[in-house]
Scaffold this motif. Sequence first.
Motif, PDB file in Angstrom:
ATOM      1  N   HIS A 139       0.807  -1.220   0.000  1.00 42.44           N
ATOM      2  CA  HIS A 139       0.000   0.000   0.000  1.00 42.44           C
ATOM      3  C   HIS A 139       0.842   1.272   0.000  1.00 42.44           C
ATOM      4  N   LEU A 140       1.984   1.263   0.672  1.00 46.94           N
ATOM      5  CA  LEU A 140       2.834   2.455   0.659  1.00 46.94           C
ATOM      6  C   LEU A 140       3.397   2.724  -0.729  1.00 46.94           C
ATOM      7  N   CYS A 141       3.515   1.682  -1.545  1.00 48.46           N
ATOM      8  CA  CYS A 141       4.026   1.861  -2.914  1.00 48.46           C
ATOM      9  C   CYS A 141       2.934   2.354  -3.856  1.00 48.46           C
ATOM     10  N   ILE A 142       1.785   1.685  -3.862  1.00 49.26           N
ATOM     11  CA  ILE A 142       0.727   2.092  -4.784  1.00 49.26           C
ATOM     12  C   ILE A 142       0.098   3.418  -4.359  1.00 49.26           C
ATOM     13  N   GLY A 143       0.274   3.810  -3.085  1.00 51.49           N
ATOM     14  CA  GLY A 143      -0.253   5.083  -2.619  1.00 51.49           C
ATOM     15  C   GLY A 143       0.398   6.285  -3.284  1.00 51.49           C
ATOM     16  N   MET A 144       1.508   6.062  -3.998  1.00 51.36           N
ATOM     17  CA  MET A 144       2.147   7.157  -4.734  1.00 51.36           C
ATOM     18  C   MET A 144       1.220   7.712  -5.813  1.00 51.36           C
ATOM     19  N   ALA A 145       0.145   6.988  -6.128  1.00 54.33           N
ATOM     20  CA  ALA A 145      -0.834   7.501  -7.094  1.00 54.33           C
ATOM     21  C   ALA A 145      -1.329   8.883  -6.677  1.00 54.33           C
ATOM     22  N   TYR A 146      -1.474   9.111  -5.350  1.00 51.48           N
ATOM     23  CA  TYR A 146      -1.916  10.415  -4.855  1.00 51.48           C
ATOM     24  C   TYR A 146      -0.863  11.508  -5.100  1.00 51.48           C
TER      25      TYR A 146
ATOM     26  N   ALA B  58      -7.290  -3.771  12.012  1.00 51.19           N
ATOM     27  CA  ALA B  58      -6.417  -4.501  11.091  1.00 51.19           C
ATOM     28  C   ALA B  58      -6.452  -3.904   9.697  1.00 51.19           C
ATOM     29  N   THR B  59      -7.652  -3.671   9.165  1.00 47.65           N
ATOM     30  CA  THR B  59      -7.739  -3.079   7.829  1.00 47.65           C
ATOM     31  C   THR B  59      -7.274  -1.626   7.851  1.00 47.65           C
ATOM     32  N   GLY B  60      -7.489  -0.941   8.972  1.00 53.67           N
ATOM     33  CA  GLY B  60      -7.020   0.443   9.087  1.00 53.67           C
ATOM     34  C   GLY B  60      -5.518   0.549   9.005  1.00 53.67           C
ATOM     35  N   MET B  61      -4.802  -0.410   9.634  1.00 53.70           N
ATOM     36  CA  MET B  61      -3.341  -0.394   9.596  1.00 53.70           C
ATOM     37  C   MET B  61      -2.821  -0.517   8.173  1.00 53.70           C
ATOM     38  N   ALA B  62      -3.451  -1.378   7.389  1.00 57.86           N
ATOM     39  CA  ALA B  62      -2.981  -1.595   6.021  1.00 57.86           C
ATOM     40  C   ALA B  62      -3.376  -0.444   5.112  1.00 57.86           C
ATOM     41  N   ILE B  63      -4.644  -0.061   5.175  1.00 57.96           N
ATOM     42  CA  ILE B  63      -5.156   0.920   4.231  1.00 57.96           C
ATOM     43  C   ILE B  63      -4.611   2.312   4.524  1.00 57.96           C
ATOM     44  N   MET B  64      -4.118   2.553   5.755  1.00 58.26           N
ATOM     45  CA  MET B  64      -3.495   3.860   6.013  1.00 58.26           C
ATOM     46  C   MET B  64      -2.249   4.021   5.150  1.00 58.26           C
ATOM     47  N   GLY B  65      -1.645   2.885   4.744  1.00 55.74           N
ATOM     48  CA  GLY B  65      -0.467   2.961   3.885  1.00 55.74           C
ATOM     49  C   GLY B  65      -0.770   3.589   2.543  1.00 55.74           C
ATOM     50  N   PHE B  66      -1.987   3.359   2.022  1.00 51.08           N
ATOM     51  CA  PHE B  66      -2.338   3.953   0.737  1.00 51.08           C
ATOM     52  C   PHE B  66      -2.388   5.476   0.860  1.00 51.08           C
ATOM     53  N   GLY B  67      -2.897   5.956   1.989  1.00 49.48           N
ATOM     54  CA  GLY B  67      -2.922   7.401   2.203  1.00 49.48           C
ATOM     55  C   GLY B  67      -1.534   7.975   2.431  1.00 49.48           C
TER      56      GLY B  67
ATOM     57  N   ILE C 163       5.723   9.636   1.239  1.00 52.45           N
ATOM     58  CA  ILE C 163       7.065   9.106   0.999  1.00 52.45           C
ATOM     59  C   ILE C 163       7.461   9.318  -0.458  1.00 52.45           C
ATOM     60  N   GLY C 164       6.541   8.980  -1.361  1.00 54.97           N
ATOM     61  CA  GLY C 164       6.855   8.986  -2.786  1.00 54.97           C
ATOM     62  C   GLY C 164       7.114  10.353  -3.366  1.00 54.97           C
ATOM     63  N   ALA C 165       6.338  11.368  -2.961  1.00 55.99           N
ATOM     64  CA  ALA C 165       6.502  12.696  -3.552  1.00 55.99           C
ATOM     65  C   ALA C 165       7.874  13.311  -3.220  1.00 55.99           C
ATOM     66  N   PRO C 166       8.294  13.364  -1.944  1.00 59.15           N
ATOM     67  CA  PRO C 166       9.635  13.896  -1.679  1.00 59.15           C
ATOM     68  C   PRO C 166      10.744  13.025  -2.256  1.00 59.15           C
TER      69      PRO C 166
ATOM     70  N   MET D 261      12.064   4.428  -9.318  1.00 65.94           N
ATOM     71  CA  MET D 261      10.976   4.150  -8.378  1.00 65.94           C
ATOM     72  C   MET D 261      10.301   2.823  -8.712  1.00 65.94           C
ATOM     73  N   GLY D 262      10.246   2.482 -10.007  1.00 71.25           N
ATOM     74  CA  GLY D 262       9.690   1.193 -10.392  1.00 71.25           C
ATOM     75  C   GLY D 262      10.482   0.043  -9.800  1.00 71.25           C
ATOM     76  N   VAL D 263      11.808   0.162  -9.816  1.00 68.53           N
ATOM     77  CA  VAL D 263      12.663  -0.888  -9.235  1.00 68.53           C
ATOM     78  C   VAL D 263      12.478  -0.950  -7.724  1.00 68.53           C
ATOM     79  N   ILE D 264      12.497   0.213  -7.068  1.00 73.48           N
ATOM     80  CA  ILE D 264      12.332   0.256  -5.606  1.00 73.48           C
ATOM     81  C   ILE D 264      10.982  -0.327  -5.202  1.00 73.48           C
ATOM     82  N   TYR D 265       9.939   0.106  -5.889  1.00 78.62           N
ATOM     83  CA  TYR D 265       8.601  -0.363  -5.553  1.00 78.62           C
ATOM     84  C   TYR D 265       8.439  -1.859  -5.808  1.00 78.62           C
ATOM     85  N   PHE D 266       9.055  -2.360  -6.883  1.00 80.90           N
ATOM     86  CA  PHE D 266       8.926  -3.788  -7.179  1.00 80.90           C
ATOM     87  C   PHE D 266       9.542  -4.624  -6.058  1.00 80.90           C
ATOM     88  N   VAL D 267      10.681  -4.180  -5.539  1.00 79.11           N
ATOM     89  CA  VAL D 267      11.323  -4.907  -4.434  1.00 79.11           C
ATOM     90  C   VAL D 267      10.411  -4.904  -3.209  1.00 79.11           C
ATOM     91  N   PHE D 268       9.894  -3.729  -2.841  1.00 77.02           N
ATOM     92  CA  PHE D 268       9.052  -3.624  -1.657  1.00 77.02           C
ATOM     93  C   PHE D 268       7.767  -4.435  -1.818  1.00 77.02           C
TER      94      PHE D 268
END
Length: 549
Positions: free
Chosen positions: A42-49, A182-191, A196-199, A223-230
């Motif tokens: 979620h922290l990776c795909i959250g870069m969409a924002y 439980a779902t809050g912990m994961a989905i907060m990563g999307f927000g 992380i991604g913008a800076p 970022m594609g390489v970094i995100y793929f690893v994560f």
Amino acid sequence: MTTISSAGAMPRTGGSILDKERTIATAGFNRWLVPPAALCIHLCIGMAYGFSVFWLPLSRAIGLTAPKACPDMTLVQELFTTTCDWKVASMGWMYTLFFVFLGVSAAIWGGWLERVGPRKAGFVAALCWCGGLFLGAIGIITHQLWLMWLGSGVIGGVGLGLGYISPVSTLVKWFPDRRGMATGMAIMGFGGGAMIGAPLANLLMNYFKTPTSVGVWETFVAMGVIYFVFMTIGAFRYRIPPAGWRPEGWTPPDKANAMISQYNVHLKDAHKTPQFWLIWGVLCLNVSAGIGVIGMASPMLQEIFAGKLIGLPDLGFNALTAAQKATIAGIAAGFTGLLSLFNIGGRFFWASLSDKIGRKNTYYCFFLLGIALYALAPTFAAMGSKLLFVLGFGIILSMYGGGFATVPAYLADMFGTQFVGAIHGRLLTAWSTAGIIGPVVVNYIREFQLAAGVKPDQLYNTTMYILCAMLIAGLICNYLIKPVDPKWYMREAEVAKLQTATASASGPSGSFGIGFGGLDARAALFWAFVGLPLAWGVWITLQSAAKIF
């Protein structure tokens, strides 16, 4: 071949490492390893924002120092031009592609995810999201906007949908005692992904920038390489509980809650119930109001407070010089970042609170408190109180994020846990719809007000009252939600047949050597792995937000 390990361990079968059967947890597994696995994705795909960080550099990809504009060029011509720079507005369509394809892919492939398990879905999400970034980089190199739309927008959007829903069903099953948290912990990563991604993207673009390149395609690749690893680490750390598992010593509450079903509704029937569409309306209306504010947060603060942001309270927005406008734009960026922080915190806070007060009551809080804050926003602006204005919208954005994090648990309460991930996927079409409604309402009302000669500091008054009306409609939808009619419940034999793949060798139910878990050394290290980048993003955001006051 199937082998059974000792101490009540669960069966593992041969076959592909991506197979669902290979992800069944064994005795001694710590369930607290699953949320950070979800955060890795979620922290990776959250870069969409945070994709707007690329627009200005890309708007001068050919001109380099200034955009090489072609004013008469149509959008269709812009898709294929190699001689003119792209307009920021044209690149902004990426957001529409992101969230439309997120909802569509989650709805189409949610059932597939339930069959193949979260590991395969998470890995495919990594291939799509990161592959989309690589294809987008090719689009930037060849200066083909359609290729960037196809790569990052369409293929990446599919990765967003699969990655977003990949942990939902699994987390709900691992935490029957704390579904919301439980779902809050994961989905907060999307927000938090954009924090992380913008800076990070800014750092990479400055590093890769040369006299002949603005550094964006190189940043996409890095970022594609970094995100793929994560994301791959997250996907391969997913584990599912065996059928019938429950934490050792935990039993469902003795007092039955009519709003929490002990039965399951099949995916093919969920959308036939009024409860599905009422929750769809609840999510759509809550998100429409919040997403409209997110899209206009920066200009809203600038136009309402104008000179007050730089110690010149008598200067309206139109009276500011170009240099002063540039200064307050930087301050407004801090406001946007602060809203992101509230968005993240709200996902965890409200979802956790819902475990205590119930999902329906939590949504009552969202709508009643939201109506009051939207209605008071013009008053806060008229008072010239930056603190009340920022705090009010911070709370609003916390409820926007909280709505996303609470809805999976709401669905599990209504329809059971067997198909909750797939049902959640279908419900996310509400997000796609809201992604169109919210910005359209806010943007077009603003343009109408401007054309009517309304002063900049009063542009958003009518908008706030219209958003109040949307929340009132959401409040009514939430009120109408009642328990699902028993005629939709699956028979126990049907559920047992579906759970055969994860059945235990030790019996039909129990802990199977897997208890409540805790923060042991492995869990602490994994949480630090995802927590340190998030802490860095929070620190950068707070530094920027401090300029507001």
